[in-house]
Design a protein around this motif. Structure first.
Motif, PDB file in Angstrom:
ATOM      1  N   ALA A  77      25.841  14.349  -9.981  1.00 35.32           N
ATOM      2  CA  ALA A  77      26.433  12.966  -8.672  1.00 35.32           C
ATOM      3  C   ALA A  77      26.829  11.695  -9.231  1.00 35.32           C
ATOM      4  CB  ALA A  77      24.386  12.895  -8.279  1.00 35.32           C
ATOM      5  N   LYS A  78      27.585  11.707  -8.184  1.00 36.01           N
ATOM      6  CA  LYS A  78      28.865  10.320  -8.508  1.00 36.01           C
ATOM      7  C   LYS A  78      27.830   9.186  -8.523  1.00 36.01           C
ATOM      8  CE  LYS A  78      33.008  10.917  -5.529  1.00 36.01           C
ATOM      9  NZ  LYS A  78      32.829  11.399  -4.191  1.00 36.01           N
ATOM     10  N   GLN A  79      27.194   9.179  -8.258  1.00 31.02           N
ATOM     11  CA  GLN A  79      26.120   8.110  -8.754  1.00 31.02           C
ATOM     12  C   GLN A  79      26.188   7.741 -10.698  1.00 31.02           C
ATOM     13  OE1 GLN A  79      25.051   9.251  -6.351  1.00 31.02           O
ATOM     14  NE2 GLN A  79      23.745   8.231  -4.966  1.00 31.02           N
ATOM     15  N   TYR A  80      25.643   9.450 -10.954  1.00 30.23           N
ATOM     16  CA  TYR A  80      25.884   9.444 -11.988  1.00 30.23           C
ATOM     17  C   TYR A  80      26.277   9.514 -13.118  1.00 30.23           C
ATOM     18  CZ  TYR A  80      21.153  11.427 -12.195  1.00 30.23           C
ATOM     19  OH  TYR A  80      19.473  11.546 -12.124  1.00 30.23           O
ATOM     20  N   GLN A  81      28.113   9.508 -12.174  1.00 29.08           N
ATOM     21  CA  GLN A  81      28.961   9.188 -13.625  1.00 29.08           C
ATOM     22  C   GLN A  81      29.376   7.564 -12.860  1.00 29.08           C
ATOM     23  OE1 GLN A  81      32.009  12.188 -11.043  1.00 29.08           O
ATOM     24  NE2 GLN A  81      30.865  14.063 -11.716  1.00 29.08           N
ATOM     25  N   LYS A 109      15.640  -2.827 -24.344  1.00 27.94           N
ATOM     26  CA  LYS A 109      14.148  -2.825 -23.067  1.00 27.94           C
ATOM     27  C   LYS A 109      15.387  -3.057 -21.935  1.00 27.94           C
ATOM     28  CE  LYS A 109      10.867  -6.208 -21.427  1.00 27.94           C
ATOM     29  NZ  LYS A 109       9.830  -6.565 -20.789  1.00 27.94           N
ATOM     30  N   LEU A 110      16.291  -4.788 -21.808  1.00 27.66           N
ATOM     31  CA  LEU A 110      17.190  -4.949 -20.725  1.00 27.66           C
ATOM     32  C   LEU A 110      18.281  -3.492 -20.261  1.00 27.66           C
ATOM     33  CD1 LEU A 110      17.780  -7.174 -19.947  1.00 27.66           C
ATOM     34  CD2 LEU A 110      19.829  -7.926 -20.799  1.00 27.66           C
ATOM     35  N   LEU A 147      18.636   1.158 -16.243  1.00 27.54           N
ATOM     36  CA  LEU A 147      18.631   2.168 -15.460  1.00 27.54           C
ATOM     37  C   LEU A 147      18.025   2.375 -13.607  1.00 27.54           C
ATOM     38  CD1 LEU A 147      18.025   4.148 -18.528  1.00 27.54           C
ATOM     39  CD2 LEU A 147      20.421   4.021 -17.572  1.00 27.54           C
ATOM     40  N   THR A 148      16.712   2.123 -13.369  1.00 36.89           N
ATOM     41  CA  THR A 148      16.126   2.180 -12.753  1.00 36.89           C
ATOM     42  C   THR A 148      16.804   1.724 -11.368  1.00 36.89           C
ATOM     43  OG1 THR A 148      14.974  -0.452 -13.002  1.00 36.89           O
ATOM     44  CG2 THR A 148      13.618   1.699 -13.922  1.00 36.89           C
ATOM     45  N   ARG A 149      17.839   0.724 -11.929  1.00 40.15           N
ATOM     46  CA  ARG A 149      18.801   0.089 -10.366  1.00 40.15           C
ATOM     47  C   ARG A 149      19.389   0.670  -9.629  1.00 40.15           C
ATOM     48  NH1 ARG A 149      21.448  -5.306 -12.895  1.00 40.15           N
ATOM     49  NH2 ARG A 149      19.104  -6.394 -13.973  1.00 40.15           N
ATOM     50  N   PHE A 150      20.116   2.005 -10.379  1.00 41.87           N
ATOM     51  CA  PHE A 150      20.708   2.512  -9.745  1.00 41.87           C
ATOM     52  C   PHE A 150      20.233   4.342  -8.699  1.00 41.87           C
ATOM     53  CE2 PHE A 150      22.476   1.663 -13.502  1.00 41.87           C
ATOM     54  CZ  PHE A 150      24.304   1.478 -13.342  1.00 41.87           C
ATOM     55  N   LYS A 151      21.062   4.263  -7.397  1.00 42.33           N
ATOM     56  CA  LYS A 151      21.011   4.702  -6.754  1.00 42.33           C
ATOM     57  C   LYS A 151      20.541   6.347  -6.899  1.00 42.33           C
ATOM     58  CE  LYS A 151      21.204   2.194  -3.071  1.00 42.33           C
ATOM     59  NZ  LYS A 151      22.101   0.952  -2.483  1.00 42.33           N
ATOM     60  N   GLU A 173      11.500  11.222 -12.360  1.00 39.52           N
ATOM     61  CA  GLU A 173      13.421  10.204 -13.654  1.00 39.52           C
ATOM     62  C   GLU A 173      12.737   8.528 -13.764  1.00 39.52           C
ATOM     63  OE1 GLU A 173      17.488  12.566 -13.013  1.00 39.52           O
ATOM     64  OE2 GLU A 173      16.845  11.129 -11.281  1.00 39.52           O
ATOM     65  N   VAL A 174      12.678   7.937 -12.215  1.00 42.20           N
ATOM     66  CA  VAL A 174      12.394   6.586 -12.621  1.00 42.20           C
ATOM     67  C   VAL A 174      10.610   6.387 -13.688  1.00 42.20           C
ATOM     68  CG1 VAL A 174      11.094   4.573 -11.024  1.00 42.20           C
ATOM     69  CG2 VAL A 174      13.183   6.506 -10.648  1.00 42.20           C
ATOM     70  N   GLU A 175       9.902   7.282 -12.824  1.00 45.45           N
ATOM     71  CA  GLU A 175       8.429   7.087 -13.375  1.00 45.45           C
ATOM     72  C   GLU A 175       9.050   6.880 -15.568  1.00 45.45           C
ATOM     73  OE1 GLU A 175       5.450   6.340 -12.551  1.00 45.45           O
ATOM     74  OE2 GLU A 175       6.488   6.525 -10.736  1.00 45.45           O
TER      75      GLU A 175
END
Ligand SMILES: *[C@@H]1O[C@H](CO)[C@@H](O)[C@H](O)[C@H]1NC(C)=O
Ligand SMILES: *[C@@H]1O[C@H](CO)[C@@H](O)[C@H](O)[C@H]1NC(C)=O
Length: 205
Positions: A2-6, A89-90, A95-99, A105-107
């Motif tokens: 996915a583009k977001q990943y890139q 941690k930061l 990483l959770t901010r990305f759509k 994955e979020v979990e």
């Protein structure tokens, strides 16, 4: 992919490329005025740890402050490990901010942040105990706080191992997984080194 990943991967790669550079630059500046004796002391102490290269890389910048003190060496190693854990941690929580991330994955990311959080908590307690060691009025007090510092540091190490297990699932994007794992492995290696330098200091006291 996915583009977001890139986009995410690009941002992460840039962050990752820049942070070691900054560390190296700081090391060069701070280390340049250090005495040969201080640098030799750090080198020979690092040789007794499990990850000598990591040890030398993260501690040589502090040669001036450490000089040839096993106490300051152990304390600095622990402090450096704590700030490494905080930046990990930061990094992972961002990483959770990305759509476009899957729920699993979020979990996994959230679980990992929680585990790093526990690590930070344990390392913070160990830093406090090391400080109390320094203020100890007798051998009994020293041994008590030293033993606590050793316990908290070992506990932090155990935590980091479980965090990388959580990221081993096949569903996680490979490159994200690797960049997270690299940081966790690095934090774990620094924790292990800090523990062996603490143990060495405890024996010398
Ligand atoms: C380590 O961190 C603690 C708490 O911030 C501080 O009091 C101590 O002076 C630091 N030790 C060294 C050697 O930098
Ligand atoms: C991290 O720990 C602090 C206190 O130790 C707590 O307040 C916070 O909610 C924790 N955050 C996460 C993401 O677990």
């Amino acid at each position: 992919m996915a583009k977001q990943y890139q986009a995410l991967f690009l941002v992460l790669s840039i962050c990752y490329l820049f942070s070691p550079d900054l560390t190296a630059a700081t090391a060069a500046t701070a280390g340049s005025g250090a005495s040969k004796e201080a640098v030799n002391f750090i080198q020979s102490s690092c040789k007794t740890t499990t990850y000598p290269a990591v040890c030398l890389h993260s501690l040589s910048a502090y040669a001036n402050a450490i000089q040839t003190s096993p106490k300051r060496l152990a304390e600095t190693a622990l402090n450096v490990t704590l700030s490494r854990a905080q930046s990990t941690k930061l990094f992972v929580s961002r990483l959770t901010r990305f759509k476009g991330l899957k729920k699993r994955e979020v979990e996994a990311i959230k679980d990992c942040v929680e585990e790093i959080n526990d690590t930070i908590d344990r390392l913070t307690k160990s830093v406090q105990e090391m400080k109390l060691c320094g203020n100890a009025k007798n051998q009994d007090q020293f041994s008590f706080h030293m033993s606590n510092a050793q316990t908290w540091t070992s506990a932090a190490l155990t935590d980091e191992n479980t965090c990388s297990d959580g990221f081993s699932g096949r569903y996680m994007d490979g490159r994200i997984k690797n960049s997270v794992r690299a940081r966790i492995v690095n934090t774990g290696q620094e924790t292990s080194n800090a523990l062996s330098l603490i143990n060495a200091y405890a024996k010398k006291y």
